[in-house]
Design a protein around this motif. Structure first.
Motif, PDB file in Angstrom:
ATOM      1  N   GLY A  41       0.818  -1.203   0.000  1.00 24.80           N
ATOM      2  CA  GLY A  41       0.000   0.000   0.000  1.00 24.80           C
ATOM      3  C   GLY A  41       0.852   1.253   0.000  1.00 24.80           C
ATOM      4  N   ASP A  42       0.174   2.402  -0.078  1.00 26.37           N
ATOM      5  CA  ASP A  42       0.889   3.667   0.027  1.00 26.37           C
ATOM      6  C   ASP A  42       1.076   4.002   1.506  1.00 26.37           C
ATOM      7  N   GLY A  43       1.309   5.261   1.823  1.00 26.20           N
ATOM      8  CA  GLY A  43       1.608   5.617   3.206  1.00 26.20           C
ATOM      9  C   GLY A  43       0.396   5.891   4.066  1.00 26.20           C
ATOM     10  N   LYS A  53      -3.184  -4.173  13.600  1.00 26.69           N
ATOM     11  CA  LYS A  53      -4.099  -4.581  14.662  1.00 26.69           C
ATOM     12  C   LYS A  53      -4.766  -5.920  14.362  1.00 26.69           C
ATOM     13  N   VAL A  54      -5.218  -6.117  13.119  1.00 27.34           N
ATOM     14  CA  VAL A  54      -5.994  -7.317  12.769  1.00 27.34           C
ATOM     15  C   VAL A  54      -5.088  -8.468  12.332  1.00 27.34           C
ATOM     16  N   PHE A  55      -4.021  -8.148  11.592  1.00 21.93           N
ATOM     17  CA  PHE A  55      -3.084  -9.163  11.111  1.00 21.93           C
ATOM     18  C   PHE A  55      -1.655  -8.746  11.467  1.00 21.93           C
ATOM     19  N   PRO A  56      -1.287  -8.811  12.735  1.00 14.98           N
ATOM     20  CA  PRO A  56       0.029  -8.316  13.152  1.00 14.98           C
ATOM     21  C   PRO A  56       1.202  -9.074  12.546  1.00 14.98           C
ATOM     22  N   GLU A  57       0.968 -10.289  12.048  1.00 11.49           N
ATOM     23  CA  GLU A  57       2.063 -11.080  11.464  1.00 11.49           C
ATOM     24  C   GLU A  57       2.394 -10.646  10.041  1.00 11.49           C
ATOM     25  N   THR A  58       1.506  -9.902   9.400  1.00  9.99           N
ATOM     26  CA  THR A  58       1.657  -9.552   7.985  1.00  9.99           C
ATOM     27  C   THR A  58       2.816  -8.585   7.754  1.00  9.99           C
ATOM     28  N   ARG A  59       3.674  -8.910   6.790  1.00  7.15           N
ATOM     29  CA  ARG A  59       4.775  -8.022   6.408  1.00  7.15           C
ATOM     30  C   ARG A  59       4.218  -6.840   5.610  1.00  7.15           C
ATOM     31  N   GLU A  60       4.927  -5.714   5.658  1.00  4.98           N
ATOM     32  CA  GLU A  60       4.479  -4.502   4.976  1.00  4.98           C
ATOM     33  C   GLU A  60       5.417  -4.140   3.832  1.00  4.98           C
ATOM     34  N   GLN A  61       4.820  -3.733   2.719  1.00  9.19           N
ATOM     35  CA  GLN A  61       5.580  -3.257   1.562  1.00  9.19           C
ATOM     36  C   GLN A  61       4.949  -1.958   1.074  1.00  9.19           C
ATOM     37  N   ASP A 133      12.439 -10.315   0.117  1.00  7.39           N
ATOM     38  CA  ASP A 133      12.275 -11.555   0.874  1.00  7.39           C
ATOM     39  C   ASP A 133      11.194 -12.456   0.289  1.00  7.39           C
ATOM     40  N   PHE A 134      10.788 -12.161  -0.934  1.00 10.18           N
ATOM     41  CA  PHE A 134       9.759 -12.931  -1.634  1.00 10.18           C
ATOM     42  C   PHE A 134      10.286 -13.336  -3.008  1.00 10.18           C
ATOM     43  N   PRO A 135       9.617 -14.279  -3.672  1.00 12.46           N
ATOM     44  CA  PRO A 135      10.120 -14.762  -4.973  1.00 12.46           C
ATOM     45  C   PRO A 135      10.381 -13.628  -5.952  1.00 12.46           C
ATOM     46  N   ALA A 136      11.515 -13.685  -6.636  1.00 14.42           N
ATOM     47  CA  ALA A 136      11.886 -12.628  -7.577  1.00 14.42           C
ATOM     48  C   ALA A 136      10.824 -12.449  -8.666  1.00 14.42           C
ATOM     49  N   GLU A 137      10.176 -13.559  -9.045  1.00 10.81           N
ATOM     50  CA  GLU A 137       9.163 -13.487 -10.091  1.00 10.81           C
ATOM     51  C   GLU A 137       7.945 -12.666  -9.653  1.00 10.81           C
ATOM     52  N   HIS A 138       7.785 -12.472  -8.334  1.00 10.91           N
ATOM     53  CA  HIS A 138       6.629 -11.737  -7.814  1.00 10.91           C
ATOM     54  C   HIS A 138       6.927 -10.263  -7.561  1.00 10.91           C
ATOM     55  N   TRP A 139       8.190  -9.866  -7.717  1.00 14.10           N
ATOM     56  CA  TRP A 139       8.562  -8.502  -7.345  1.00 14.10           C
ATOM     57  C   TRP A 139       7.755  -7.450  -8.083  1.00 14.10           C
ATOM     58  N   SER A 140       7.524  -7.656  -9.369  1.00 17.01           N
ATOM     59  CA  SER A 140       6.803  -6.635 -10.141  1.00 17.01           C
ATOM     60  C   SER A 140       5.375  -6.458  -9.633  1.00 17.01           C
ATOM     61  N   HIS A 141       4.828  -7.507  -9.000  1.00 19.15           N
ATOM     62  CA  HIS A 141       3.477  -7.427  -8.444  1.00 19.15           C
ATOM     63  C   HIS A 141       3.482  -6.758  -7.070  1.00 19.15           C
ATOM     64  N   LEU A 142       4.592  -6.868  -6.353  1.00 17.84           N
ATOM     65  CA  LEU A 142       4.644  -6.427  -4.960  1.00 17.84           C
ATOM     66  C   LEU A 142       5.115  -4.989  -4.779  1.00 17.84           C
ATOM     67  N   ARG A 143       5.776  -4.428  -5.771  1.00 16.38           N
ATOM     68  CA  ARG A 143       6.378  -3.113  -5.584  1.00 16.38           C
ATOM     69  C   ARG A 143       5.418  -1.949  -5.808  1.00 16.38           C
ATOM     70  N   THR A 144       4.199  -2.225  -6.277  1.00 21.73           N
ATOM     71  CA  THR A 144       3.279  -1.139  -6.588  1.00 21.73           C
ATOM     72  C   THR A 144       1.829  -1.556  -6.355  1.00 21.73           C
ATOM     73  N   THR A 145       0.991  -0.573  -6.079  1.00 16.74           N
ATOM     74  CA  THR A 145      -0.447  -0.813  -5.934  1.00 16.74           C
ATOM     75  C   THR A 145      -1.201  -0.436  -7.207  1.00 16.74           C
ATOM     76  N   ASN A 146      -0.513  -0.273  -8.320  1.00 16.35           N
ATOM     77  CA  ASN A 146      -1.151   0.186  -9.551  1.00 16.35           C
ATOM     78  C   ASN A 146      -2.371  -0.633  -9.986  1.00 16.35           C
ATOM     79  N   PRO A 147      -2.347  -1.987  -9.846  1.00 16.97           N
ATOM     80  CA  PRO A 147      -3.536  -2.728 -10.269  1.00 16.97           C
ATOM     81  C   PRO A 147      -4.805  -2.300  -9.543  1.00 16.97           C
ATOM     82  N   ILE A 148      -4.726  -2.152  -8.215  1.00 15.84           N
ATOM     83  CA  ILE A 148      -5.923  -1.746  -7.479  1.00 15.84           C
ATOM     84  C   ILE A 148      -6.244  -0.286  -7.737  1.00 15.84           C
TER      85      ILE A 148
END
Length: 215
Positions: A41-43, A53-61, A133-148
């Protein structure tokens, strides 16, 4: 598992922690028992406060598109093209170590004259580089929220053209149908089979599964 999906639509107050909490709690109620491995997400403070609060285990990007725009907005237009290229050197680096080196270089290069821009970048340093820390093939999906973001653009355009959407129920129905239609244009997740490794909690370093290195 192969394709991105819209899984919730809820009306609420803009960037409200309470509204985001309601959405996330509803997802848990409907069966999302395992915390997401990563959230992008953005900031927006309300979103992250609710996730913690709801998912404290979730990593943030943090989204690099939003971050780049925010950093450049704090710099003169004459400097922005070069600075944008230097920012690309960070998130396009092959390894997290190289990204950190490029990060340090950006701060050293621009910190004296453009402290506000560098502070904007520096405050989210760790969560800008989570994707390594995630699969390199997924990086393009994880670095931006453009799809949503493209979904929201479709909804905003329709809202402006119709000059409103009637009742709350009608608005939610319209948002759902537009989001559902727009999501059909999302491209399939690259190397989707590697999601299994992520769910299993297996370790990735610089996008490479560590078990494969050991073998």
């Amino acid at each position: 598992m192969h394709n991105p999906e819209s899984i919730a639509v809820l009306d609420g107050y803009r960037e409200s922690e309470q509204s985001w909490c309601e959405l996330l709690v509803d997802l848990k109620r409907r069966g999302l028992n395992l915390a997401p491995n990563i959230a992008v997400g953005d900031g927006a403070l309300g979103y992250w406060a609710a996730i913690r609060k709801v998912f404290p285990e979730t990593r943030e990007q943090r989204c690099w598109v939003h971050k780049t725009a925010n950093v450049l907005n704090k710099m003169p237009k004459s400097v922005q093209p070069k600075a944008k290229g230097d920012l690309h050197e960070i998130w396009q680096a092959e390894t997290k170590a190289d990204a950190n080196t490029a990060f340090d270089g950006f701060i050293e290069k621009y910190g004296a004259k453009y402290a506000a821009a560098c502070d904007c970048l520096q405050k989210d340093r760790d969560v800008l580089l989570t994707f390594y820390d995630f699969p390199a093939e997924h990086w393009s999906h994880l670095r931006t929220t453009n799809p949503i973001e493209s979904n929201f653009a479709t909804i905003r355009l329709r809202h402006r053209k119709t000059k409103g959407s009637g009742t709350r129920r009608a608005s939610r129905a319209m948002m759902f149908k537009l989001a559902q239609s727009a999501s059909k244009q999302w491209r399939r997740l690259d190397s989707h089979e590697k999601i299994t490794h992520v769910i299993e909690g297996r370790s990735f370093k610089d996008g490479i599964l560590q078990d494969e290195i050991a073998a």
